[in-house]
Design an enzyme around this catalytic site. Structure first.
Site, PDB file in Angstrom:
ATOM      1  N   LYS A  34     -43.078 -28.904 -32.207  1.00 56.34           N
ATOM      2  CA  LYS A  34     -42.219 -28.218 -31.373  1.00 56.34           C
ATOM      3  C   LYS A  34     -42.774 -26.880 -30.590  1.00 56.34           C
ATOM      4  O   LYS A  34     -42.342 -25.840 -31.128  1.00 56.34           O
ATOM      5  CB  LYS A  34     -41.129 -27.803 -32.312  1.00 56.34           C
ATOM      6  CG  LYS A  34     -40.227 -28.882 -32.949  1.00 56.34           C
ATOM      7  CD  LYS A  34     -39.049 -28.425 -33.900  1.00 56.34           C
ATOM      8  CE  LYS A  34     -38.584 -29.536 -34.563  1.00 56.34           C
ATOM      9  NZ  LYS A  34     -37.325 -28.970 -35.571  1.00 56.34           N
ATOM     10  N   GLU A  37     -41.234 -39.072 -45.036  1.00 55.99           N
ATOM     11  CA  GLU A  37     -40.270 -38.105 -45.080  1.00 55.99           C
ATOM     12  C   GLU A  37     -39.293 -38.708 -46.066  1.00 55.99           C
ATOM     13  O   GLU A  37     -38.932 -39.620 -46.155  1.00 55.99           O
ATOM     14  CB  GLU A  37     -39.545 -37.667 -43.867  1.00 55.99           C
ATOM     15  CG  GLU A  37     -38.421 -36.880 -43.744  1.00 55.99           C
ATOM     16  CD  GLU A  37     -37.591 -36.779 -42.503  1.00 55.99           C
ATOM     17  OE1 GLU A  37     -36.405 -37.273 -42.365  1.00 55.99           O
ATOM     18  OE2 GLU A  37     -38.306 -36.350 -41.589  1.00 55.99           O
ATOM     19  N   ARG A  48     -51.767 -11.310 -15.189  1.00 58.93           N
ATOM     20  CA  ARG A  48     -50.315 -11.683 -15.707  1.00 58.93           C
ATOM     21  C   ARG A  48     -50.621 -13.188 -16.130  1.00 58.93           C
ATOM     22  O   ARG A  48     -49.915 -13.434 -17.459  1.00 58.93           O
ATOM     23  CB  ARG A  48     -49.286 -12.206 -14.326  1.00 58.93           C
ATOM     24  CG  ARG A  48     -48.140 -12.970 -14.721  1.00 58.93           C
ATOM     25  CD  ARG A  48     -47.384 -12.379 -15.836  1.00 58.93           C
ATOM     26  NE  ARG A  48     -47.322 -11.012 -16.055  1.00 58.93           N
ATOM     27  CZ  ARG A  48     -46.994  -9.970 -17.188  1.00 58.93           C
ATOM     28  NH1 ARG A  48     -46.957 -10.527 -18.266  1.00 58.93           N
ATOM     29  NH2 ARG A  48     -46.893  -8.671 -16.863  1.00 58.93           N
ATOM     30  N   ASP A 106     -37.270 -33.106 -47.220  1.00 55.06           N
ATOM     31  CA  ASP A 106     -36.761 -32.715 -46.019  1.00 55.06           C
ATOM     32  C   ASP A 106     -35.034 -32.300 -46.272  1.00 55.06           C
ATOM     33  O   ASP A 106     -34.387 -32.963 -46.822  1.00 55.06           O
ATOM     34  CB  ASP A 106     -36.315 -33.785 -44.923  1.00 55.06           C
ATOM     35  CG  ASP A 106     -36.062 -33.289 -43.500  1.00 55.06           C
ATOM     36  OD1 ASP A 106     -36.387 -32.393 -43.207  1.00 55.06           O
ATOM     37  OD2 ASP A 106     -34.957 -33.914 -42.956  1.00 55.06           O
ATOM     38  N   LYS A 154     -41.021 -40.937 -40.469  1.00 54.95           N
ATOM     39  CA  LYS A 154     -39.813 -39.760 -40.438  1.00 54.95           C
ATOM     40  C   LYS A 154     -38.501 -40.779 -40.594  1.00 54.95           C
ATOM     41  O   LYS A 154     -38.493 -42.194 -40.444  1.00 54.95           O
ATOM     42  CB  LYS A 154     -39.940 -39.062 -39.105  1.00 54.95           C
ATOM     43  CG  LYS A 154     -40.969 -38.239 -39.099  1.00 54.95           C
ATOM     44  CD  LYS A 154     -40.884 -37.069 -38.113  1.00 54.95           C
ATOM     45  CE  LYS A 154     -39.800 -36.225 -38.465  1.00 54.95           C
ATOM     46  NZ  LYS A 154     -39.640 -34.678 -37.908  1.00 54.95           N
TER      47      LYS A 154
END
Length: 352
Positions: free
Chosen positions: A176, A241, A143, A268, A208
């Site tokens: 992410k 960004e 598994r 962006d 950012k």
């Protein structure tokens, strides 16, 4: 020995289990490690990530403090078997090299053979690998091996689709990723033909929106970064960004008149979704034309398998997509001792 029908075509090729030094922080045993044959694509580099420890944690959460009680109750301890990997969906297989590491940690005497390598295409119903040895150890590893391989193969399959559609732009993942599986997820992206973005917060400066707001503006943020890197004598790429064409122009003016470490501008959410499901890339193209190759460009936002081709034709260098790792659909793979019965059931359920 429980014998299962032999794979007819193509023939298995045995892979010698020899020690390979991983680019991640992985401690291998003297008895062996990941084979050269299965290590088609090495994992990305990370200064602190211990892949062996991640495997040990996965095995420990499965075994608990008792072990596999069902296995101990049903299978003689000295029984040896052969078990085959079966693809239940079409896709790109990934995690073969990692599977070898897991089998090695569970029992170095297990013999693993493959007829595919990481990054290869597999079709539904294909037997593409075999592990033979102690039945207990194979079932204990099963598994954990499949959990890694299914997730990695799902990421690699989507990455391959996105990378092909994005050409000539290169497809990137983001941070992410599943907590604790950063390196594994990014490894799968490489196997699928993508390119890694920064590994974490430590290996690239990425200015950012929140950094810009806190610094009091985009130019203040860039200046602060350039000063910090100079003071610390750090050599690393800097990405900033931008959300408007005005911000793009500000950055370009600064880059043209100052000695800066800025190497990439993120564009962006300059891909605008339309009501008919299409996207308008006019703003993105305008930004790319303004930049005119002075630095790398990266498109971000509204990137899907349906939109990535149009975005890729805009002239951007890179396209980043969090969906490669945060919304992955695992590729269905199984490991079966009785493959004939497994295939019969698969045919009945349209899965083989």
């Amino acid at each position: 020995m429980i014998s299962v029908s032999r794979l007819l075509s193509p023939q298995f090729y045995a892979i010698q289990r020899s020690l390979v030094k991983m680019s991640a922080s992985v401690t291998q045993t003297a008895a062996g490690g990941v084979s050269h044959g299965s290590m088609a694509i090495k994992p990305p580099s990370h200064p602190t990530y211990d892949l062996k420890a991640v495997i040990e944690l996965a095995l420990a959460e499965d075994a608990g403090d008792t072990g596999d009680v069902t296995c101990m109750a049903t299978i003689p301890f000295d029984m040896e078997v052969e078990a085959y990997f079966l693809a239940k969906e079409d896709g790109i297989v990934a995690g073969i090299a990692l599977a070898e590491m897991i089998f090695e940690q569970v029992d170095p005497s297990l013999k693993v053979e493959w007829m595919r390598k990481d990054g290869d295409y597999v079709h539904k119903g294909l037997k593409f690998g075999k592990v033979s040895g102690n039945a207990h150890k194979i079932v204990v590893a099963e598994r954990v091996v499949l959990n890694f391989m299914q997730r990695m193969s799902g990421i690699a399959t989507l990455t391959k689709l996105m990378a092909d559609a994005a050409y000539p732009a290169r497809i990137l993942e983001t941070r992410k990723t599943a907590p604790g599986l950063r390196l594994v997820d990014k490894w799968a992206v490489l196997i699928g033909g993508g390119k890694n973005h920064r590994m974490g917060l430590f290996d690239m400066v990425m200015i950012k929106d929140n950094h810009i707001s806190a610094a009091g503006g985009i130019l203040n943020a860039i200046r602060s970064v350039d000063e910090y890197l100079k003071q610390k004598n750090l050599e690393m790429d800097v990405e900033v960004e931008t959300r408007t064409l005005e911000e793009v122009k500000e950055v370009l003016e600064y880059v043209s008149g100052s000695k800066t470490r800025v190497t990439r501008i993120m564009l962006d959410n300059m891909v605008v979704p339309l009501e008919n499901g299409d996207v308008d890339v006019t703003m993105l193209k305008d930004a790319v034309e303004l930049i005119n190759g002075r630095v790398e460009t990266e498109a971000s936002g509204n990137v899907t398998i349906e939109t990535v081709h149009k975005i890729g034709q805009s002239g951007v260098t890179f396209i980043s997509s969090g969906a490669l790792t945060h919304s992955v659909k695992a590729l269905d793979i199984s490991l079966k001792i009785d493959t004939e019965l497994a295939l019969e059931v698969g045919r009945r359920t349209k899965r083989a």
